[in-house]
Design an enzyme around this catalytic site. Structure first.
Site, PDB file in Angstrom:
ATOM      1  N   HIS A 360      -4.286 -10.022   5.836  1.00 45.85           N
ATOM      2  CA  HIS A 360      -4.155  -9.022   4.781  1.00 45.85           C
ATOM      3  C   HIS A 360      -4.890  -9.387   3.499  1.00 45.85           C
ATOM      4  O   HIS A 360      -4.766  -8.681   2.503  1.00 45.85           O
ATOM      5  CB  HIS A 360      -2.678  -8.795   4.449  1.00 45.85           C
ATOM      6  CG  HIS A 360      -1.926  -8.054   5.507  1.00 45.85           C
ATOM      7  ND1 HIS A 360      -1.949  -6.691   5.619  1.00 45.85           N
ATOM      8  CD2 HIS A 360      -1.147  -8.495   6.520  1.00 45.85           C
ATOM      9  CE1 HIS A 360      -1.203  -6.316   6.650  1.00 45.85           C
ATOM     10  NE2 HIS A 360      -0.701  -7.392   7.207  1.00 45.85           N
ATOM     11  N   ARG A 552      -0.430  -3.823  -8.425  1.00 44.40           N
ATOM     12  CA  ARG A 552       0.086  -5.068  -8.979  1.00 44.40           C
ATOM     13  C   ARG A 552      -0.960  -5.593  -9.971  1.00 44.40           C
ATOM     14  O   ARG A 552      -2.157  -5.396  -9.787  1.00 44.40           O
ATOM     15  CB  ARG A 552       0.293  -6.104  -7.882  1.00 44.40           C
ATOM     16  CG  ARG A 552       1.501  -5.872  -7.011  1.00 44.40           C
ATOM     17  CD  ARG A 552       1.563  -6.854  -5.849  1.00 44.40           C
ATOM     18  NE  ARG A 552       0.441  -6.685  -4.949  1.00 44.40           N
ATOM     19  CZ  ARG A 552      -0.593  -7.510  -4.869  1.00 44.40           C
ATOM     20  NH1 ARG A 552      -0.667  -8.555  -5.656  1.00 44.40           N
ATOM     21  NH2 ARG A 552      -1.570  -7.296  -4.014  1.00 44.40           N
ATOM     22  N   LYS A 653      -2.382   7.405  -0.559  1.00 43.58           N
ATOM     23  CA  LYS A 653      -1.273   8.242  -1.039  1.00 43.58           C
ATOM     24  C   LYS A 653      -1.767   9.246  -2.080  1.00 43.58           C
ATOM     25  O   LYS A 653      -1.390  10.426  -2.062  1.00 43.58           O
ATOM     26  CB  LYS A 653      -0.175   7.355  -1.623  1.00 43.58           C
ATOM     27  CG  LYS A 653       0.513   6.489  -0.576  1.00 43.58           C
ATOM     28  CD  LYS A 653       1.261   5.324  -1.202  1.00 43.58           C
ATOM     29  CE  LYS A 653       1.674   4.332  -0.127  1.00 43.58           C
ATOM     30  NZ  LYS A 653       2.080   3.009  -0.659  1.00 43.58           N
TER      31      LYS A 653
END
Length: 827
Positions: A360, A552, A653
């Site tokens: 990831h 983040r 999204k």
């Protein structure tokens, strides 16, 4: 308060939110009143809003439990191949509304709660977020669980039931302050403790060599207590399980030799064992070699493997008369997926056939390298096994590349020099049958740069699986107006097959549809503006562009570049809002937050700028807040340095919810541009090859500072204390980093970013052209469903077919289902 639906509205209502149904409404009201009565009799005379929420949650859960039991019974009898998803993070958010949607109860619940004189939105807001993740990685795991259930896969999520999740972020005087996320303080109606499946996990001790072989003895035992949470699929009656482990000290922990004087300390020492599941480490982009973190990783793996093997042995194609003892078929019945954690040697071939590894991140500081000394202390026998695996691995490499000592060093599982460390990514690659990245560009970097030697050795092992998001939560739940508008145009099947969104291309030039899409967006913006006014006491104009940077806080995500652009816009008077938590120990991230807030303080109070530019840092960004922000966003910031973001899922999204993207060719942005056409995104800046070339030439931030007057002005203001007059040197570390230690090259992309923002502003003034581009983006978002991602994992890595079999609900006889086995597995 929600009002009841008129007959006309009922006829118009799209069934993606479920039919109202008088029987459903009556049953929900009975369940609500029954649970509320039980609470009041037990605890108090006057009901609180939380009592109402708990009553509704239990009433909805009643509809879930029967389906949950029937699904697990079906798996036991048919014995399909199981999928096990191991992750240290599951960022689930809230459960109530998602459950109502997936069970088709949303409209019935709305009606029932209205008839009871309550407000559904108020009840939904009472639920705590299950913040058991940092961001993208944990939220991806949650989306995957939703998709696996919706696709009828016999899947289980395994992780840790952290007592304290990701911290609650507060902004005080512009600084981030962390508060504990005590998410369980009011209980959790969605979980069930399963003490009958509690398992021992061993730590410490020593290795004893006997004639029978090595034995791990004198260990400290910690018990893993499972808590199960149901994971419903969308409208298919399948309910899978997420099992989270909680650490418990055994009753005899440190008490075997106690006397009265030692008793108190002995009981207090139990906390050392139970700390394993106490708190989530609030950082998934920086490796800290903490003993507790290694304990957490081993704890979840050791408990999960025991549980998987127990389930494997307990069932033999539906027979309850015998127990499996031969493990030759284990890989055929089990597929496990791990994120940056190691598989243990049951038998090495079985291990490799069973496990798959997903990478990831490409950031070196995020890849785990555990000190050998620490592993030897905590897991002495495992270290011996890892050395044995490494020896066999290096012998194999040496046989293929004789005398290539440098290659052996590069590919070793043990890194020599200074502190000896175990390279966990290398161990995962060697111990898995498949390795994948999470976007095309990321997977290519994994193969050609990060794990180049391994990919050259076994090219067939490396794959790409581009991430996705569940359209149930990230459209139906958070943006019902848009979801219903789409369903009216193309039907409701797109909820299970998001590729059907391509049908919206037919309506790009439909003036009525353009107006309807723009109206939904404006309604979402007005609603969010009211939320901002209530929570932040800042009024913003809903007609202005909502430019949102949700990430983040990390240097590679380049919130600093966004901030510099804000300063540039402010300096151009007259002519926009970054947010996200920083890990508490991450100094630069905290300084970035402080800088953004000090800039906001100046900009928002400037009388010349007035209402034309507002900067708001939304504190404590979490799943439930994302569900408010994303539908209201006009412009999505995806501006990481090319080659640093593995994929991103926030970008997907926003795209699905009608925001346009300004971004670099990084992560999944590349594939979004492929799907929608690059002309329908605002792409700017360096590509991966440009970054590589700049690294080769040498990046000199001073050159850009000298050449670009607006950049120089912005930096000089920050450096001189213009935004922090009481502390002129407050941001000297930020400025010093940008000039001398900026691995992510903010200045190199600044000019292109500012010019691209000018193109954004120009298009935004033409509402019709903007909305047409929005429709093209929504129509191109189908690829980015987690359903598609999971189908690819299932077929290419797990070797199992998704099932469209609909398990009959509890009120129908069990044999109503077709007499066939799940996923094509023979009974």
């Amino acid at each position: 308060m929600s009002r009841p639906l008129s007959d006309q509205e009922r006829r118009k209502q799209i069934s993606i939110r479920g039919i109202v149904g008088a029987e459903n409404v009556a049953e929900l009201k009975r369940g609500f009143n029954r649970h509320l009565h039980f609470t009041l009799v037990k605890d108090r005379n006057v009901a609180t809003p939380r009592d109402y929420y708990q009553a509704l949650a239990h009433a909805v859960r009643d509809h879930l439990v029967g389906r949950w039991l029937r699904t697990q019974q079906y798996y036991y009898e048919k014995d399909p191949k199981r999928i096990y998803y191991l992750s240290l993070e599951f960022y689930m958010g809230r459960t109530l509304q998602n459950t109502m949607i997936n069970l088709g109860l949303q409209n019935a619940c709305d009606e029932a709660i209205y008839q009871l004189g309550l407000d559904m939105e108020e009840l939904e807001e009472i639920e705590e977020d299950a913040g058991l993740g940092n961001g993208g990685l944990g939220r991806l795991a949650a989306c995957f669980l939703d998709s696996m259930a919706t696709l009828g896969l016999a899947a289980y999520g395994y992780g840790i039931r952290y007592e304290y999740g990701i911290f609650n972020q507060k902004i005080r005087d512009g600084w981030q302050v962390e508060e504990a996320d005590d998410w369980l303080r009011h209980g959790n109606p969605w979980e069930k403790a399963r003490p009958e499946y509690m398992l021992p996990v061993h730590f410490y001790g020593r290795v004893e060599h006997t004639a029978a072989g090595a034995k791990w003895v004198d260990t400290q035992v910690v018990l893993a207590l499972p808590y199960d949470t149901p994971v419903p699929g969308y409208m298919n009656n399948t309910v899978n399980t997420m099992r989270l482990w909680s650490a418990r000290a055994p009753n005899d922990f440190n008490l075997r030799d106690f006397n009265v004087g030692d008793y108190i300390q002995a009981v207090l020492d139990r906390n050392l064992a139970e700390n394993i599941s106490r708190v989530l480490y609030p950082n998934d982009n920086f490796f800290e070699g903490k003993e507790l973190r290694l304990k957490q990783e081993y704890f979840v793996v050791a408990a999960t493997l025991q549980d998987i093997i127990r389930r494997f042995k307990a069932s033999k194609f539906g027979s309850t008369e015998s127990v499996r003892t031969v493990f030759d078929s284990f890989p055929d019945q089990v597929r496990a997926r791990v994120a940056l954690t190691c598989a243990l040697e049951l038998a090495w071939d079985i291990t490799k056939q069973t496990f798959a590894y997903t990478n990831h991140t490409v950031l070196p500081e995020a890849l785990e390298r555990w000190p050998v000394d620490l592993v030897e202390k905590l897991l002495p026998r495992h270290l011996q096994i890892i050395y044995e695996i490494n020896q066999r691995h290096l012998d194999h490499i040496a046989s293929l590349f004789p005398n290539d000592v440098d290659r052996l060093r590069r590919m070793s599982l043990i890194e020599e020099g200074g502190t000896k460390r175990i390279n966990m990514a290398h161990l995962c690659i060697v111990g898995s049958h498949a390795v994948n990245g999470v976007a095309k560009i990321h997977s290519e970097i994994v193969k050609t740069q990060v794990f180049k030697d391994f990919a050259a050795l076994e090219p067939e092992k490396f794959q790409n699986k581009t991430n996705g998001i569940t359209p149930r939560r990230w459209l139906l739940l958070c943006n019902p107006g848009l979801a219903e508008l789409i369903a009216e145009k193309i039907g409701e099947d797109y909820v299970r097959d998001l590729s059907q969104l391509t049908k919206l291309h037919e309506f790009v030039d439909d003036d009525l549809f353009i107006r309807e899409v723009a109206k939904v967006k404006q309604e979402n913006k007005v609603k969010f503006a009211l939320y901002l006014e209530k929570e932040y006491k800042v009024k913003i104009n809903p007609s202005s562009m909502f430019d949102v940077h949700v990430k983040r806080i990390h240097e590679y995500k380049r919130q600093l570049m966004n901030c510099l652009h804000i300063v540039t816009m402010y300096n151009r008077k007259p002519p926009r809002a970054p947010r996200g938590p920083a890990a508490p120990g991450y100094h630069m991230a905290k300084m970035i937050i402080k800088l953004i807030n000090t800039v906001a303080q100046v900009v928002n109070n400037d009388p010349v700028v007035g209402s034309k530019l507002k900067v708001i840092f939304l504190e404590n960004y979490r799943v439930s807040l994302a569900e408010k922000v994303i539908p209201a966003t006009d412009l999505s910031e995806q501006i990481s340095t090319a080659g640093t973001e593995a994929s991103g899922t926030g970008n997907m999204k926003f795209m699905l919810n009608g925001a346009l993207t300004i971004g670099t060719m990084d992560g999944a942005n590349v594939e979004m541009a492929e799907e929608a056409g690059e002309e329908n995104l605002f792409i700017f800046g360096m590509r991966v090859e440009d970054v590589t070339e700049l690294d080769r030439e040498g990046y000199n931030a001073q050159e850009y500072y000298n050449r670009l007057p607006e950049l120089k002005q912005a930096i000089d203001q920050i450096k001189s204390g213009f935004f922090s007059p009481d502390e002129p040197d407050l941001f000297k570390d930020v400025v010093n980093m940008l000039f001398h230690h900026d691995r992510f090259k903010v200045f190199a992309d600044y000019e292109a970013y500012v010019k691209c923002q000018e193109k954004v502003s120009e298009l935004y003034l033409n509402s019709k052209a903007w909305t047409k581009m929005v429709i093209r983006n929504i129509a191109a978002a189908g690829k980015f469903s987690s359903d598609r991602t999971i189908k690819e994992y299932a077929r290419d890595i797990w070797h199992v077919e998704p099932s469209d079999l609909k398990i009959p609900p509890p009120n129908e006889p069990r044999d109503a289902a077709e007499d066939k086995t799940l996923n094509g597995t023979a009974a």
